[in-house]
Design a protein around this motif. Sequence first.
Motif, PDB file in Angstrom:
ATOM      1  N   UNK A 400      -6.132  -7.373  -1.697  1.00  0.00           N
ATOM      2  CA  UNK A 400      -6.711  -7.635  -0.316  1.00  0.00           C
ATOM      3  C   UNK A 400      -5.913  -6.942   0.622  1.00  0.00           C
ATOM      4  N   UNK A 401      -6.404  -5.871   1.310  1.00  0.00           N
ATOM      5  CA  UNK A 401      -5.874  -5.156   2.300  1.00  0.00           C
ATOM      6  C   UNK A 401      -5.753  -6.313   3.562  1.00  0.00           C
ATOM      7  N   UNK A 402      -4.843  -5.968   4.506  1.00  0.00           N
ATOM      8  CA  UNK A 402      -4.643  -6.847   5.530  1.00  0.00           C
ATOM      9  C   UNK A 402      -5.262  -6.218   6.831  1.00  0.00           C
ATOM     10  N   UNK A 403      -5.373  -4.971   6.846  1.00  0.00           N
ATOM     11  CA  UNK A 403      -5.602  -4.350   8.125  1.00  0.00           C
ATOM     12  C   UNK A 403      -4.309  -3.914   8.887  1.00  0.00           C
ATOM     13  N   UNK A 404      -3.243  -4.316   8.398  1.00  0.00           N
ATOM     14  CA  UNK A 404      -1.821  -3.934   8.960  1.00  0.00           C
ATOM     15  C   UNK A 404      -0.873  -2.800   8.216  1.00  0.00           C
ATOM     16  N   UNK A 405      -1.518  -2.535   7.222  1.00  0.00           N
ATOM     17  CA  UNK A 405      -0.736  -1.582   6.425  1.00  0.00           C
ATOM     18  C   UNK A 405      -0.239  -0.449   6.867  1.00  0.00           C
ATOM     19  N   UNK A 406      -0.855  -0.121   8.005  1.00  0.00           N
ATOM     20  CA  UNK A 406      -0.411   1.159   8.776  1.00  0.00           C
ATOM     21  C   UNK A 406      -0.017   0.767  10.015  1.00  0.00           C
ATOM     22  N   UNK A 407       0.547  -0.313  10.100  1.00  0.00           N
ATOM     23  CA  UNK A 407       1.258  -0.749  11.497  1.00  0.00           C
ATOM     24  C   UNK A 407       2.852  -0.963  11.008  1.00  0.00           C
TER      25      UNK A 407
END
Length: 458
Positions: A400-407
């Motif tokens: 599952x990606x969290x949407x925060x991988x690039x923060x």
Amino acid sequence: MPLSRQFAAFVAGLRYEDLPPAVVDRAKGVTLEGLASALVAHDMPATRQALRIMQEEEAGGGGVATVLCNGRKLSKAGAAFVNSETIFAGGKWDTFRMLTHPGTAILPAALVAGEVAGASGKALLTAIAAGYEVMERMAAEFIPTVMARGFHAGPVFGIFGAAVAAAKLGGLDEDQVNSAIAQCVNLASGNLEGARAGGRSLRESAAVRNALLAVAMAKHGTPAGDTSLEGEAGFYHAYAGSNRGELRYSFTGDNRADMAKITAGLGRDWIFLETLYRIYSTAGYNIAHVDVTARLCEEHGIAPEQIDRIEAVVNWLETEYPSPLFPSRGIDNPPQVGSTQYFSAYGAVMHGYPLLGPETDPPAVLELMQRVTLIPTVRRPLFGPRVTVFTKDGRSFTKEGTGREFIWDFEEEARRIRPVAPGLAIAETQFAALIDACRHLDTLDNAAQRLIALTVPG
């Protein structure tokens, strides 16, 4: 209190000491990202064209602001235009909710205003943070609806962030900031049709020029009303179709936004911290497919030849770019180089993606991308795909990606952006010095001047 007044009071009163450490860190990071993007594009056709345009337009005029990676002097508006086009061309942007790229507007405005004012690093960081916070709060819930009306949300909202940053560095008071915001309503622009028809749209570079005009008008006393944003004929009515928060489209499926939440917790809850880094030069919704798929295959030791197929459940708007009414890259488009399926396959095969782009595409990637399926859904977070790899022996593995991988924080940004160094016009030692200047930006005097100088070869 009207929205523009609330924003104006926040901007005029904001001090460096008010910024949480995480906000300071993010402001340093987005500054490094934008400058690195400019360096990548130092000699690209769009960069050269922008410089030629401004040199011709300003022939005979004096220059007070410096062009990134070049050193030539232009007017503030001219340098900001070229710098915006250069950052944009490099493809290393920051991204907020998929369709806005604040740094391509805010950083050029902050750099020219900071250079002319001789601003300290603390002042520069404060202005950048203020610009991001105002722009992103204004844009957050309204981006899909604005795009569905044929506007491009990036420049339409970017003008406000650019104006706020320039106004803060220019020392404008609360009334003047309020006036600058009101003039941005008159000057905001950006349309989708040109790019859809095969052209090249004028985007954040025009927003920056107009933002500086709005600030100049406010500084010289052009008055403003107080309901330019939420008034009956104001910004939200004109660009989103409603001043009551009614939404035609949204990322989550909700059809109404609470207008009061636009400024709720202003100065306490920083939406700026949601800004992420588009480290790969591709549409933002593709970036997580590289890393999430790569980590999944690494964690389970899945070799490319073992993969039967890949399925990715994604936010539905990521399959209807740039707008569900005007998609240019829809769910029905076949897999091709540059598509989401391509980047998913690249992550699975190569366990990453080169920051300066591949010289050639591995055949295994081109073959596997034909077996990647995207499954759109409303409730999936942006940039947070649920990736499942099905192997030829009948097993399946999901991440599952969290949407925060690039923060991430500044040090991770510095680590991730450093591999662009061999493709830059400046020496690797000079790039290291630029990274260090961004790291210690709050200790610098004449900070913008120092940063700009470090992008110029030699």
